[in-house]
Design a protein around this motif. Structure first.
Motif, PDB file in Angstrom:
ATOM      1  N   UNK A 529      -2.215 -31.503 -25.556  1.00  0.00           N
ATOM      2  CA  UNK A 529      -0.940 -32.048 -26.044  1.00  0.00           C
ATOM      3  C   UNK A 529      -1.101 -32.644 -27.442  1.00  0.00           C
ATOM      4  N   UNK A 530      -2.212 -33.335 -27.666  1.00  0.00           N
ATOM      5  CA  UNK A 530      -2.459 -33.919 -28.985  1.00  0.00           C
ATOM      6  C   UNK A 530      -2.572 -32.823 -30.056  1.00  0.00           C
ATOM      7  N   UNK A 531      -3.217 -31.712 -29.690  1.00  0.00           N
ATOM      8  CA  UNK A 531      -3.399 -30.620 -30.652  1.00  0.00           C
ATOM      9  C   UNK A 531      -2.056 -30.009 -31.034  1.00  0.00           C
ATOM     10  N   UNK A 532      -1.183 -29.804 -30.043  1.00  0.00           N
ATOM     11  CA  UNK A 532       0.147 -29.267 -30.350  1.00  0.00           C
ATOM     12  C   UNK A 532       0.906 -30.232 -31.254  1.00  0.00           C
ATOM     13  N   UNK A 533       0.797 -31.524 -30.990  1.00  0.00           N
ATOM     14  CA  UNK A 533       1.477 -32.524 -31.828  1.00  0.00           C
ATOM     15  C   UNK A 533       0.908 -32.536 -33.238  1.00  0.00           C
ATOM     16  N   UNK A 534      -0.418 -32.345 -33.360  1.00  0.00           N
ATOM     17  CA  UNK A 534      -1.034 -32.242 -34.690  1.00  0.00           C
ATOM     18  C   UNK A 534      -0.472 -31.041 -35.453  1.00  0.00           C
TER      19      UNK A 534
END
Length: 589
Positions: A529-534
């Motif tokens: 999820x963090x990677x998609x937000x990045x």
């Protein structure tokens, strides 16, 4: 003819001989031009124009030592800004940037007494841009513009238009990476609970960016177009800047409909003002095809392929680029026979009979896709023999590029790979990367093939070599290498490659998607999820697979409401905001 028939050369002045030599140069009679230049210099040793013009001819011909001697001779007679500028261009082409900079500085020093002239400043600024010294280039543009403004009569000159468009191009280019960096610093890594506030912030950023772009970039293009409305290059550069801005930042949060079609409006205005320039018609067709308006693009290209443009020998029906674009457009609409015919016409479209390599490559690849392997191989051989290995000198606009030659060999390698000829496939991939060491697609496809033929060790070497060469679209290589390590159960190595790749190629959506999917497969849903937000914080907001993955991840972590919201956003996303032309995706012929 008058001079040749009725005037004895002994009675002709040095100035007339210089003009005569220039005429012979235009007729490509370089031997005759040299004779007249030499006679002009001998007749009047104080004629600074003769050695200058002679030196410029030799510079264009690539005879640098002779050009340098002549230009220095002209300087000894009369030091002029234009001669210093020519010497600076020569030394830059020879790779001596230190000496080039010295001559550029001399050029603007000599120009200081010339009221209202700015050509030296513009050339010097373009040189500094090529060196990566953007701050220095901006300073030179500002100084040159200040000189023009001090002399109102010079504002309508071609110098002012060239300066403005070059300055606007620089500012447009600088805005993109600078803003991406600011957003990363300010935004950080968003989490799913703050998605709405992040979206609101992005909308505000987009509006602020548009205001900044209008003030610093569009304003200069608009003034350049006003000063000289019949200069097609201004509209071409302006529309290109608009496209770059939209592809990076889009029109999210901007309610003004006119902003969404700004690029096309500029192109149409250019066609209205410059109806005799074929380049603008090509740009219009390219825009329509990119916007998925394929029928309109096809209509424009078919009309263009039937037009002639006066004495333009390689425009309209004689322009291979038109036929190549027409073939691509026909293949988009599944008219493969029509595409092959268009490519065939394009390969022989030029009036001088010089064959066009991209059209031959496209025709060969189309025949290969259609199953005509024998015909495709014949065309690949024709392109190699007539366009790549040919020793015949051709005009500058007919020369092949490194990337075109590399693509020809790479697509040929795919044919031989399908045919099972291992030695030929390897030799062709090697020829492709030797033509263009920075062709990431060639390195990637070679590595993927070697993985099946010789194992992961050889494939790994191909990916490493490709990244060492500084490939333009390195995202392909990072992704292929990371997937290779994942298949070999080297998860830590794969994770580092995904991370390094996303940092180096922040606009490559497929790489972000692969990274997030990798972490999800490892069970690290929060990290995914963090990677998609990045990725979203780096401007990738409308990539459908990434949006679908985000919805799935939210559902897996129990955020059903957030997942449903993402699905609705995906459903409501209009075609005009979709990521149709992702900068990291290769265009397939």
């Amino acid at each position: 003819e008058v001079h040749s028939e009725i005037v004895m050369e002994e009675n002709v002045s040095s100035a007339t001989l210089t003009t005569w030599a220039l005429l012979l140069e235009r007729q490509r009679n370089y031997t005759g031009a040299r004779q007249k230049f030499a006679r002009a210099c001998e007749m009047d040793p104080k004629n600074f124009a003769a050695p200058h013009a002679w030196g410029m001819m030799e510079l264009k011909r690539g005879i640098f030592n002779k050009a340098r001697k002549l230009l220095l001779k002209s300087l000894k007679i009369l030091p002029r800004s234009s001669t210093y500028n020519a010497l600076a261009n020569l030394e830059n082409r020879c790779g001596d940037r230190k000496t080039a900079r010295k001559y550029y500085e001399k050029s603007i020093e000599k120009q200081s007494g010339k009221s209202g002239s700015s050509s030296g400043y513009t050339q010097f600024a373009l040189f500094e841009i090529s060196c990566g010294n953007f701050d220095k280039a901006e300073e030179l543009f500002e100084r040159g513009w200040a000189r023009l403004e001090s002399s109102k009569s010079s504002l309508s000159s071609s110098e002012s238009v060239h300066l403005l468009t070059s300055w606007a191009d620089l500012l447009s280019t600088r805005m993109l990476p600078q803003q991406n960096q600011n957003k990363t610093e300010v935004g950080g890594v968003a989490n799913s609970s703050s998605s709405s506030s992040s979206s609101s912030s992005s909308n505000s950023d987009s509006i602020d960016l548009r205001t900044k772009f209008e003030e610093h970039v569009s304003k200069k293009f608009r003034l350049a177009a006003k000063l000289n409305p019949r200069r097609a290059k201004t509209y071409m550069s302006w529309s290109s800047s608009e496209r770059a801005f939209e592809s990076r930042f889009g029109t999210i949060g901007i309610n003004d409909p006119s902003m969404r079609s700004r690029e096309y409006d500029i192109i149409k205005e250019g066609i209205k003002r410059c109806p005799g320039d074929p380049s603008l018609y090509m740009i219009e067709a390219t825009y329509l095809r990119r916007e998925n308006r394929k029928e309109e693009a096809l209509e424009k290209l078919e009309a263009l392929s039937k037009r002639t443009f006066g004495n333009r020998l390689n425009a309209g029906m004689f322009d291979p680029h038109v036929w190549h674009a027409l073939g691509i457009c026909k293949s988009d609409m599944f008219d493969f026979d029509g595409a092959v015919k268009a490519f065939e016409c394009g390969s022989r479209a030029r009036k001088d009979g010089i064959l066009n390599l991209p059209c031959i490559t496209a025709e060969a690849h189309a025949e290969f896709i259609n199953g005509n392997v024998g015909r495709a191989r014949q065309l690949f051989i024709l392109g190699r023999d007539k366009c790549i290995d040919c020793k015949k000198k051709v005009p500058r606009d007919a020369r092949t590029t490194r990337r075109q030659r590399s693509m020809h060999y790479r697509l040929w390698a795919l044919l031989e790979k399908r045919a099972g000829t291992e030695d030929a496939t390897r030799a062709l991939f090697e020829a492709a990367v030797n033509e263009d060491r920075s062709d990431s697609t060639a390195w990637m496809q070679w590595g993927q093939w070697e993985k099946r033929m010789q194992g992961p060790e050889i494939a790994r070497k191909m990916f490493i070599n490709g990244l060492k060469e500084g490939s333009a679209n390195a995202g392909f290589l990072y992704q292929a290498w990371a997937l290779l390590e994942q298949e070999c159960s080297n998860d830590d190595v794969a994770r580092k490659l995904f991370s390094d790749g996303c940092r180096a190629c922040s606009n490559f959506a497929e790489l972000w998607h692969g990274y997030a999917a990798f972490e999800a497969n490892c069970g690290n849903y929060s990290r995914a999820l963090e990677i998609v937000s990045e990725a979203e914080s780096n401007g990738i907001r409308t990539h459908e697979p990434l949006m679908e993955l985000m919805a799935d991840l939210l559902r897996l972590t129990g955020d059903i409401e957030g997942a449903n919201k993402r699905v609705r956003e995906l459903d409501d996303m209009s075609n005009e905001n979709r990521d149709i032309d992702n900068p990291g995706r290769e265009v397939i012929l």
